[in-house]
Design a protein around this motif. Structure first.
Motif, short mmCIF file in Angstrom:
data_model
loop_
_atom_site.label_atom_id
_atom_site.label_comp_id
_atom_site.label_asym_id
_atom_site.label_seq_id
_atom_site.Cartn_x
_atom_site.Cartn_y
_atom_site.Cartn_z
N MET A 122 0.84 -1.21 0.00
CA MET A 122 0.00 0.00 0.00
C MET A 122 0.88 1.25 0.00
N ARG A 123 0.56 2.17 -0.87
CA ARG A 123 1.37 3.36 -1.00
C ARG A 123 1.03 4.37 0.09
N LYS A 124 2.08 4.91 0.74
CA LYS A 124 1.88 5.95 1.73
C LYS A 124 2.08 7.32 1.10
N THR A 125 1.42 8.32 1.65
CA THR A 125 1.65 9.68 1.19
C THR A 125 3.08 10.10 1.48
N ASN A 126 3.57 9.79 2.68
CA ASN A 126 4.93 10.12 3.08
C ASN A 126 5.56 8.91 3.75
N ASP A 127 6.81 8.59 3.37
CA ASP A 127 7.54 7.51 4.02
C ASP A 127 8.38 8.14 5.13
N LEU A 128 7.94 7.97 6.37
CA LEU A 128 8.56 8.64 7.51
C LEU A 128 9.99 8.19 7.76
N GLY A 129 10.34 7.01 7.29
CA GLY A 129 11.67 6.49 7.57
C GLY A 129 12.69 6.67 6.46
N ARG A 130 12.22 7.02 5.23
CA ARG A 130 13.16 7.05 4.10
C ARG A 130 13.13 8.32 3.27
N ASP A 131 12.03 9.05 3.27
CA ASP A 131 11.97 10.28 2.47
C ASP A 131 12.99 11.30 2.98
N PRO A 132 13.53 12.17 2.10
CA PRO A 132 14.43 13.23 2.56
C PRO A 132 13.80 14.04 3.69
N VAL A 133 14.60 14.30 4.73
CA VAL A 133 14.04 14.85 5.97
C VAL A 133 13.42 16.22 5.76
N PHE A 134 14.10 17.12 5.04
CA PHE A 134 13.59 18.47 4.88
C PHE A 134 12.25 18.47 4.15
N ARG A 135 12.19 17.71 3.05
CA ARG A 135 10.93 17.65 2.30
C ARG A 135 9.83 17.00 3.13
N LEU A 136 10.19 16.00 3.92
CA LEU A 136 9.23 15.33 4.78
C LEU A 136 8.67 16.29 5.82
N VAL A 137 9.55 17.05 6.45
CA VAL A 137 9.11 18.03 7.44
C VAL A 137 8.16 19.04 6.80
N CYS A 138 8.52 19.54 5.64
CA CYS A 138 7.66 20.52 4.97
C CYS A 138 6.31 19.93 4.58
N ARG A 139 6.32 18.69 4.10
CA ARG A 139 5.07 18.07 3.65
C ARG A 139 4.13 17.77 4.80
N LEU A 140 4.67 17.58 6.00
CA LEU A 140 3.81 17.35 7.16
C LEU A 140 3.51 18.64 7.92
N ALA A 141 4.53 19.50 8.06
CA ALA A 141 4.36 20.70 8.88
C ALA A 141 3.46 21.73 8.21
N ILE A 142 3.67 21.99 6.93
CA ILE A 142 2.94 23.07 6.27
C ILE A 142 1.44 22.79 6.17
N PRO A 143 1.03 21.60 5.70
CA PRO A 143 -0.42 21.34 5.70
C PRO A 143 -1.03 21.38 7.09
N THR A 144 -0.31 20.85 8.09
CA THR A 144 -0.85 20.86 9.45
C THR A 144 -0.92 22.28 10.00
N MET A 145 0.09 23.08 9.69
CA MET A 145 0.06 24.49 10.11
C MET A 145 -1.12 25.21 9.47
N LEU A 146 -1.31 25.00 8.17
CA LEU A 146 -2.42 25.65 7.46
C LEU A 146 -3.76 25.16 7.99
N ALA A 147 -3.82 23.86 8.33
CA ALA A 147 -5.05 23.31 8.87
C ALA A 147 -5.40 23.98 10.20
N GLN A 148 -4.39 24.18 11.04
CA GLN A 148 -4.64 24.83 12.32
C GLN A 148 -4.98 26.31 12.14
N LEU A 149 -4.37 26.93 11.13
CA LEU A 149 -4.70 28.33 10.84
C LEU A 149 -6.16 28.45 10.42
N VAL A 150 -6.59 27.52 9.59
CA VAL A 150 -7.99 27.50 9.18
C VAL A 150 -8.88 27.19 10.39
#
Length: 453
Positions: free
Chosen positions: A1-29
């Motif tokens: 099954m394909r995951k949106t983000n691979d927490l153990g292997r994706d590049p760390v900076f891109r992973l942080v941005c892909r999780l932090a920015i949507p969550t930040m925007l969600a909380q802003l909304v």
């Protein structure tokens, strides 16, 4: 099954941005849930300022109620992420099923308890004879949707920690957009006033809760909700880990409650006006702290997963990037408080004296929010890797400074001096947290890397 983000292997900076920015925007909304209510209520013809003060008294009590979602969601999701990192998906599923049951039980208990105590709570925490009818009307209607509030916020953490940050954001956006659309209908068209604002919020939270529950029962997630496997030891562990974020949210709102009560008692004839002012100020502070918590809380899955997998270098890298995002956001909000503060205040009131008071208080409360970005990440970072023994006292220390200040400052300098408690705690809290982090984190990660598989 394909995951949106691979927490153990994706590049760390891109992973942080892909999780932090949507969550930040969600909380802003998500901030719009309360702010839009307050904007509409503050502009009700003839009663706006008093109604806004009444809902302002309800606000922190309502959020205190909702903080139990953090107790379960931010307690269970880091544990589930660590179990997934260890390759123990069955145990991760048991954490989720136990957490779902806990949210159901808490909803019933809290609804009953708060309904029984509502009159005492509202009067103890800042309502006056003039503002109580508005506070009671809003609070009673809101309590009817306690389960929706807890399920929407609590279960969303289990969506995000599995790598589905966009789905987590979608659930929040759904509720916020629906709330914005329904508010004027219930408040003005149906002429239901503050009660209408609460009903619109409940309906919106019900939609978010339905989205999250259906998603976690679906086939896209690696760990879905199941029934059975209930264990008091798992529940106890969730409560232990979740106690720190719960305490942060709960005490933040107890601080607002205490602030309202102090402004009411020490403000004399200006008591109601100062409570209204604080309602506007705290609305702005929600724009600061909720997205900030979205960044630090939404990325806990990265820390927990890689800590569980003993990839400590990825934990270190992720924390550097998360701190950078948190500090960048608070720096932006520091500037906006001074540049756009008057415009923000005018959304709530057109009364010149109240607007001037609120803008001055916003500038005071945001004096030290840049260090607050460091505080949020380091405390949530400790929680994300299960180090509650450190995150809990560090959180408590900052709150203690605030509590002492809001009682002592008005005694010495008058009611308005209470607003200086915020920057004082935002300096002394992060200072101690950074010292503890530098003394302990290296050792913790070293021990984890050397521990047996």
């Amino acid at each position: 099954m394909r995951k949106t983000n691979d927490l153990g292997r994706d590049p760390v900076f891109r992973l942080v941005c892909r999780l932090a920015i949507p969550t930040m925007l969600a909380q802003l909304v998500s901030v719009l849930y309360s702010i839009v209510d307050r904007i509409y209520i503050g502009n009700i013809q003839g009663i706006g300022d008093l109604a806004l003060a009444g809902v302002g008294v309800c606000g922190p009590i309502v959020t205190l109620l909702s903080s139990f979602a953090s107790l379960v969601g931010l307690g269970g999701s880091p544990i589930m992420a660590m179990r997934m990192g260890e390759g123990r998906d069955r145990e991760a599923g048991r954490v989720l099923s136990n957490s779902f049951l806990m949210l159901l039980i808490l909803s019933g208990v809290l609804t009953t308890l708060f309904l029984l105590l509502k009159e005492h709570l509202l009067m103890w925490f800042g309502a006056s004879d003039a503002t109580y009818p508005y506070a009671e009307s809003y609070f009673t209607a809101y309590l009817c949707g306690t389960f929706f509030a807890l399920a929407a916020a609590g279960l969303n953490q289990f969506v995000i920690c599995q790598g589905f940050a966009k789905a987590g954001m979608a659930s929040v956006v759904l509720g916020a957009v629906l709330n914005i659309a329904l508010d004027p209908v219930f408040i003005f068209v149906l002429d239901m006033g503050v009660q209408g604002a609460a009903i619109a919020t409940v309906i919106s939270q019900a939609a978010s809760a339905a989205f999250v529950v259906l998603f976690l029962f679906g086939k896209r997630v690696m760990v879905p909700i199941t029934f059975g496997g209930y264990d008091l030891r798992i529940m106890g562990r969730v409560l232990v880990v979740g106690f720190t974020p719960f305490l942060i949210v709960a005490i933040d709102n107890v601080m607002i409650i205490a602030m309202n009560a102090i402004l009411q008692t020490t403000g004399g004839a200006e008591g109601d006006m100062l409570v209204t002012c604080n309602t506007i100020v705290q609305s702005f502070m929600l724009v600061v702290t909720m997205p900030l918590g979205g960044i630090s809380g939404g990325t806990q899955g990265i820390l927990g997963y890689n800590y569980g997998a003993r990839q400590v270098d990825r934990v270190r890298q992720a924390q550097k990037y998360i701190v950078g995002l948190c500090v960048g956001y608070t720096a932006l909000m520091f500037v906006l408080a001074r540049v756009a503060g008057p415009l923000f205040v005018r959304l709530f009131t057109q009364e010149p004296q109240l607007a001037e008071e609120a803008f001055d208080a916003i500038k005071i409360c945001t004096l030290a929010i840049i260090p607050l970005g460091v505080q949020y990440e380091l405390v949530d970072g400790f929680t994300g890797i299960g180090q509650v023994r450190l995150s809990l006292p560090l959180s408590f220390w900052r709150k203690l400074v605030y509590f002492v200040a809001i009682f002592l400052l008005p005694m010495a300098f008058g009611a308005r001096a209470a607003f200086y408690a915020q920057p004082l705690s935002d300096v002394l809290g992060p200072l101690v947290t950074v010292i503890v982090y530098l003394l302990t984190m290296g050792k913790i990660l070293k021990e984890r890397a050397a521990s047996p598989q």
